[in-house]
Design an enzyme around this catalytic site. Structure first.
Site, PDB file in Angstrom:
ATOM      1  N   GLY A   1       5.681  -9.775   4.875  1.00 40.50           N
ATOM      2  CA  GLY A   1       7.099  -9.006   5.112  1.00 40.50           C
ATOM      3  C   GLY A   1       6.837  -7.507   4.912  1.00 40.50           C
ATOM      4  O   GLY A   1       7.697  -6.570   4.797  1.00 40.50           O
ATOM      5  N   CYS A   2       5.546  -7.033   5.190  1.00 43.41           N
ATOM      6  CA  CYS A   2       5.235  -5.415   5.135  1.00 43.41           C
ATOM      7  C   CYS A   2       5.072  -5.068   6.329  1.00 43.41           C
ATOM      8  O   CYS A   2       4.607  -5.881   7.521  1.00 43.41           O
ATOM      9  CB  CYS A   2       3.884  -5.137   4.347  1.00 43.41           C
ATOM     10  SG  CYS A   2       4.068  -5.698   2.554  1.00 43.41           S
TER      11      CYS A   2
END
Lengths: 141, 411
Positions: A52-53
């Site tokens: 999720g980065c």
């Protein structure tokens, strides 16, 4: 005697209180990234990625006589700085201290509020991964 | 300066876009992300707001006045946009949710109509995922082959390779008119002719072209042309799929429901004529009315002069950015419009984007839904500055200063 998680949080809050401008705060965050212990190239693999980065962030735990130390890296300096900031606070403590830590510093310095939802999600995932490692480590003991 | 560009009153245009007066992190907003979605002039927003406040009713079926008024406004919008792209008939313009929706419609329905096992569909290496995934899905379903036109280091299509890929097996070619990542304007007109020579249909993804260059679907002689209103100063959730009447008449319907039928019994349904055959369900009426207002706005300002002004700003941006040491452009095609992608040294585009945002400058960073392009150039993403009719040279200067400052911090 090494510092507690909360003493380290208070230090970070004090560091940030010197700056009004977010450009300066980012400069400080980038500095935290530079203080990270280097992560070996062969550890920069899919399974060590924080999900999720927007950039790639790798994170691994190491057990040092009952104390959990983390190593991390990122291909982006700001992400590296943010994980560096988290590890400055959370790395080098007992697993149960890490898993039960309440991270008030992130709110206090305005980082959570400052990040867009996308990026705040990346930050939340970093915290989650660190705590997951700590919990898994506790379960092993 | 060209005469048309001189005539163009940029301050008047900017006054139509109230968002441009906003402060971001305490700084004046410099909005350079129009390729993702453009800002909206107040004339368009007012038209939508008026419709909801005073004119709303469902269209096409009501006998009452409100319904009739809303129907004629919605259908007028179709006429306006048909004339804007010079379609031969209004009913060749299917109103969709946007470019992605339009391409999915063609991939599904035209694919059903003409693609069989062993056939081939051609796309290019610079497609947005929305003009790639639907064709992959079709080819998987039909056991057909997806062929890809390679791109050169400059970010242009390799036209020699394209000709080699074309054969009697080719059923559909679908190519982007203007690349959202590279800014390249592709020579679709000559590509269409070559596809027609082997009997293939040609679909154009025009999402990034319609806001920046004149598009005449009859002159292009494309079979389908898809675009979105939200990238050309209109509302989100509305777009157009232009298609040639004869082809669309032969195609099966895409979605079933209200509006698309002629007569329904429990055993059998006959379908409505174009365009309604492809427009099942209550449409985005407010979006349609906003589309009409968008075309009115475009017709009201000098669209040609706006494009010339925009091109000048973009030339200026190329020139100024190229003076930054270690900056390299991703996409150096001879003909470009709309967007400039770049990287600075080893700086991650994410870092650059975060710091520029801090300075009030909105750019896009990442893969821009074109992951195969990043793979082609072996880069993690790009920083993309994209322009609209309201973009100025001062904003370019602010971008350049921002990039220099970020570079000092990240270098």
């Amino acid at each position: 005697m090494s510092k507690t998680i909360n003493e380290l949080q208070d230090e970070v809050i004090e560091d940030f209180s010197l700056f009004d401008d977010w450009m300066d705060k980012y400069e400080q965050i980038i500095e935290f990234g530079k203080e990270l212990e280097p992560l070996e190239e062969d550890k920069k693999v899919e399974e060590n990625l924080v999900k999720g980065c927007q950039s790639r962030v790798w994170l691994i735990p190491e057990d040092e006589n009952g104390v959990l130390r983390f190593k991390a890296d990122s291909d982006a300096l700001i992400s590296k700085g943010i994980i560096g900031l988290l590890l400055k606070i959370l790395s080098g403590h007992k697993a149960e201290e890490i898993s039960s830590a309440e991270l008030y510093a992130l709110d206090e310095i305005g980082l959570k509020e400052h990040l867009s939802p996308n990026r705040a999600n990346g930050l939340a995932n970093m915290v989650k991964k660190i705590k997951m490692y700590a919990l898994a480590h506790q379960a092993k003991d | 300066m060209k005469e048309a560009a001189m005539k163009f009153d940029i301050e008047k245009i900017r006054a139509d876009f109230p968002v441009l007066t906003r402060k971001v992190h305490g700084k004046d907003l410099v909005f350079l992300d129009s390729a993702a979605s453009s800002q909206k002039p107040k004339q368009v927003v007012e038209a939508i707001s008026n419709y909801y406040l005073y004119e709303h009713a469902n269209i096409h079926r009501g006998v009452h006045l409100l319904s009739q008024e809303a129907t004629s406004k919605y259908e007028d919008a179709r006429k306006k946009v048909a004339s804007f792209i010079n379609a031969k008939n209004d009913h060749e313009c299917i109103i969709t949710k946007g470019t992605t929706d339009g391409i999915n419609l063609v991939a599904s329905s035209l694919g059903e109509h003409c693609v069989n096992e062993g056939d081939e569909v051609i796309i290019s290496h610079m497609e947005h995922h929305s003009n790639l995934v639907p064709w992959q899905m079709l080819c998987e379903r039909k056991k057909a082959k997806l062929k890809v036109i390679p791109i050169t280091d400059d970010g242009e299509l390799d036209l020699e390779e394209y000709e080699k890929l074309l054969s009697e097996k080719t059923k559909i070619v679908s190519v982007v008119h203007v690349s959202n990542t590279l800014g390249t304007i592709n020579p679709v007109e000559e590509m269409i002719e070559k596809a027609h020579d082997v009997g293939a249909y040609f679909v154009v993804d025009g999402a990034q072209a319609v806001p920046h260059i004149p598009v005449d679907v009859q002159q292009l002689n494309c079979d389908f042309y898809a675009f979105s209103l939200h990238k050309m100063y209109g509302p989100t959730g509305i777009g157009i799929l232009y298609g040639k009447e004869s082809i669309m008449n032969a195609m099966p319907p895409y979605q079933g429901g209200g509006d698309m039928i002629n007569k329904v019994t429990l055993e059998k349904t006959t379908y409505n004529d174009l365009p309604h055959k492809f427009e099942a369900g209550t449409p985005n009426i407010a979006g349609g009315i906003g589309m009409g207002a968008t075309i009115d706005y475009i017709n009201e300002i000098d669209w040609k002069a706006a494009h010339e002004f925009e091109a000048e700003v973009m030339d200026y941006a190329h020139k100024k950015l190229s003076e930054i040491e270690d900056l390299r452009f991703i996409g150096t095609a001879e003909k470009k419009t709309g967007a400039i992608s770049f990287l600075v040294g080893q700086i991650h585009p994410y870092d650059m984007g975060v710091l520029l945002d801090q300075l009030g400058i909105a750019v896009r960073t990442g893969h821009h839904c074109t992951q195969p392009i990043l793979e082609r150039y072996n880069i993690p993403g790009t920083v993309r500055a994209s322009f609209g009719i309201y973009s100025t040279k001062q904003e370019v200067d602010q971008l350049v200063q921002g990039v220099e400052r970020a570079k000092r911090m990240l270098g």
